[in-house]
Design an enzyme around this catalytic site. Sequence first.
Site, PDB file in Angstrom:
ATOM      1  N   GLY A  66       1.379   2.345  -0.484  1.00  0.00           N
ATOM      2  CA  GLY A  66       2.105   3.430   0.159  1.00  0.00           C
ATOM      3  C   GLY A  66       3.600   3.334  -0.024  1.00  0.00           C
ATOM      4  O   GLY A  66       4.310   4.351  -0.048  1.00  0.00           O
ATOM      5  N   SER A  67       4.104   2.118  -0.199  1.00  0.00           N
ATOM      6  CA  SER A  67       5.545   1.936  -0.399  1.00  0.00           C
ATOM      7  C   SER A  67       5.988   2.373  -1.784  1.00  0.00           C
ATOM      8  O   SER A  67       7.176   2.607  -2.008  1.00  0.00           O
ATOM      9  CB  SER A  67       5.913   0.461  -0.185  1.00  0.00           C
ATOM     10  OG  SER A  67       5.657   0.064   1.145  1.00  0.00           O
ATOM     11  N   SER A 108       9.629  -1.837   0.268  1.00  0.00           N
ATOM     12  CA  SER A 108       8.469  -2.414   0.951  1.00  0.00           C
ATOM     13  C   SER A 108       8.554  -2.030   2.412  1.00  0.00           C
ATOM     14  O   SER A 108       9.508  -2.405   3.095  1.00  0.00           O
ATOM     15  CB  SER A 108       8.451  -3.936   0.808  1.00  0.00           C
ATOM     16  OG  SER A 108       7.501  -4.517   1.687  1.00  0.00           O
ATOM     17  N   SER A 110       6.816  -3.011   5.018  1.00  0.00           N
ATOM     18  CA  SER A 110       6.807  -4.184   5.891  1.00  0.00           C
ATOM     19  C   SER A 110       7.962  -5.126   5.603  1.00  0.00           C
ATOM     20  O   SER A 110       8.421  -5.862   6.483  1.00  0.00           O
ATOM     21  CB  SER A 110       5.498  -4.951   5.729  1.00  0.00           C
ATOM     22  OG  SER A 110       5.428  -5.555   4.443  1.00  0.00           O
ATOM     23  N   THR A 113       5.823  -7.560   1.367  1.00  0.00           N
ATOM     24  CA  THR A 113       4.890  -7.380   0.259  1.00  0.00           C
ATOM     25  C   THR A 113       5.189  -8.404  -0.819  1.00  0.00           C
ATOM     26  O   THR A 113       6.287  -8.413  -1.389  1.00  0.00           O
ATOM     27  CB  THR A 113       4.998  -5.955  -0.318  1.00  0.00           C
ATOM     28  OG1 THR A 113       4.896  -5.008   0.747  1.00  0.00           O
ATOM     29  CG2 THR A 113       3.922  -5.701  -1.349  1.00  0.00           C
ATOM     30  N   ARG A 160       1.110   4.007   4.303  1.00  0.00           N
ATOM     31  CA  ARG A 160       0.712   5.267   3.667  1.00  0.00           C
ATOM     32  C   ARG A 160       1.073   6.479   4.513  1.00  0.00           C
ATOM     33  O   ARG A 160       1.050   7.608   4.020  1.00  0.00           O
ATOM     34  CB  ARG A 160      -0.780   5.255   3.348  1.00  0.00           C
ATOM     35  CG  ARG A 160      -1.709   5.122   4.544  1.00  0.00           C
ATOM     36  CD  ARG A 160      -3.131   4.874   4.050  1.00  0.00           C
ATOM     37  NE  ARG A 160      -4.132   4.766   5.090  1.00  0.00           N
ATOM     38  CZ  ARG A 160      -4.366   3.659   5.795  1.00  0.00           C
ATOM     39  NH1 ARG A 160      -3.653   2.568   5.566  1.00  0.00           N
ATOM     40  NH2 ARG A 160      -5.328   3.642   6.703  1.00  0.00           N
ATOM     41  N   GLU A 244      -8.113   5.507   0.810  1.00  0.00           N
ATOM     42  CA  GLU A 244      -7.708   4.613   1.894  1.00  0.00           C
ATOM     43  C   GLU A 244      -8.095   5.163   3.264  1.00  0.00           C
ATOM     44  O   GLU A 244      -8.515   4.416   4.144  1.00  0.00           O
ATOM     45  CB  GLU A 244      -6.205   4.353   1.818  1.00  0.00           C
ATOM     46  CG  GLU A 244      -5.792   3.031   2.436  1.00  0.00           C
ATOM     47  CD  GLU A 244      -4.397   2.582   2.036  1.00  0.00           C
ATOM     48  OE1 GLU A 244      -3.915   1.607   2.624  1.00  0.00           O
ATOM     49  OE2 GLU A 244      -3.791   3.211   1.138  1.00  0.00           O
ATOM     50  N   HIS A 260      -7.490  15.144 -24.153  1.00  0.00           N
ATOM     51  CA  HIS A 260      -7.631  14.321 -25.350  1.00  0.00           C
ATOM     52  C   HIS A 260      -8.649  13.199 -25.156  1.00  0.00           C
ATOM     53  O   HIS A 260      -8.853  12.406 -26.071  1.00  0.00           O
ATOM     54  CB  HIS A 260      -6.267  13.740 -25.739  1.00  0.00           C
ATOM     55  CG  HIS A 260      -5.295  14.777 -26.183  1.00  0.00           C
ATOM     56  ND1 HIS A 260      -5.061  15.069 -27.504  1.00  0.00           N
ATOM     57  CD2 HIS A 260      -4.507  15.621 -25.459  1.00  0.00           C
ATOM     58  CE1 HIS A 260      -4.158  16.034 -27.587  1.00  0.00           C
ATOM     59  NE2 HIS A 260      -3.803  16.384 -26.355  1.00  0.00           N
ATOM     60  N   LYS A 354      -5.876  -9.940   1.113  1.00  0.00           N
ATOM     61  CA  LYS A 354      -4.593 -10.572   1.410  1.00  0.00           C
ATOM     62  C   LYS A 354      -4.796 -11.993   1.943  1.00  0.00           C
ATOM     63  O   LYS A 354      -4.038 -12.907   1.600  1.00  0.00           O
ATOM     64  CB  LYS A 354      -3.811  -9.732   2.421  1.00  0.00           C
ATOM     65  CG  LYS A 354      -3.244  -8.433   1.873  1.00  0.00           C
ATOM     66  CD  LYS A 354      -2.461  -7.693   2.938  1.00  0.00           C
ATOM     67  CE  LYS A 354      -1.825  -6.440   2.387  1.00  0.00           C
ATOM     68  NZ  LYS A 354      -1.065  -5.689   3.421  1.00  0.00           N
TER      69      LYS A 354
END
Length: 362
Positions: A66-67, A108, A110, A113, A160, A244, A260, A354
């Site tokens: 989201g960042s 970021s 937060s 990240t 997000r 998400e 293509h 994470k």
Amino acid sequence: MSESNREQVSPLDDPQFVMARDPSGMYDLTLGFPAQCRKALALAREVELAPLSKRPRNVVIAGLGGSAAGGDFARALADALGNTPVAVSREYSVPNWVDEESLVLACSYSGNTEETLAAFQDARTKGARLACVTSGGKLREFAETEHLPLFAIPPGQPPRTAMGYMLIPVLWALESWGLLPALDYEAAFLGLESDALRWAVESPEAGNEAKRIAQTLLGSVGLIYGLGAWQGVVASRWCAQIEENAKNLAFSATFPELNHNQVLGWVRVGDQRVARWVVLLLEDGDESAKMKARARVTLELIQDRATILRTRASGRALLEKMLRISFLGDFVSLYLAALNGVDPENIDWINVLKSELAKVPQ
């Protein structure tokens, strides 16, 4: 109301149905996006930005998830309106060509990240000029310690849902440094405020495009097609939000590139045993005759293999169009989450990842 009419009422027209599946208040955060954009602009204008001594040769926006979405929008605007190349980096490093003549904006939400922090240090080692957009964490500490331009945004929500906070300061910085022309923020924000009423849960499905698209996507694999470069950027954002929030796989592709390659994937799509495919075309309405022809022929070729939807951007300037059609996708993802019976805020699988990554040495 007769019993037959009562049975035809969409569950999405019952606010309790939607809210009961949204315990963390993602709907309210989405509804507040226009106000968030206004606040983000006000906060950005409070930051004193010293003029650049020299125009950068290139700009890199480093971020993830989201960042990074705001970076994609900024890149699309720079491609269409700017005078300096802008790239988005979703890696532990910045591109090898970054040097003292580069400008890197580390973004970021937060501030912690791990990929963005590593990219920040890589850019610092390469001698790039740096600026930061964050709500806190280590990134804010680095910015304050090194006296870097810092756009400090409010914490406390899923990244997000913070597109306004992550995008508007970046645009303001690029505009202030002469890398983008003046943008009509007010028109964009007014359009978003109008759309918040059009797509709100109180707006009946019969006249609510977000609810109708969500109902069509239910139980399907969605392919979001962008009829051009910036439309493709928005298509990618739609997919991320659907995945998400609604826990529903979706894929994006962009004209003319998809003509293509991906168009041939439809030839034997029936053998893939997917119950139903839905193709949603995001368009401006002002595309060239060639691009309109590509859309027409492509949709004719696949019309017996997929349900086809089209939606056109509202507004006049590019920023307004991008924000408003992206905002529609946010509502679609939340209504689809309600229909799927899932909590749109939940990211348990990401948290597992994470946690496992934290065990891996640097």
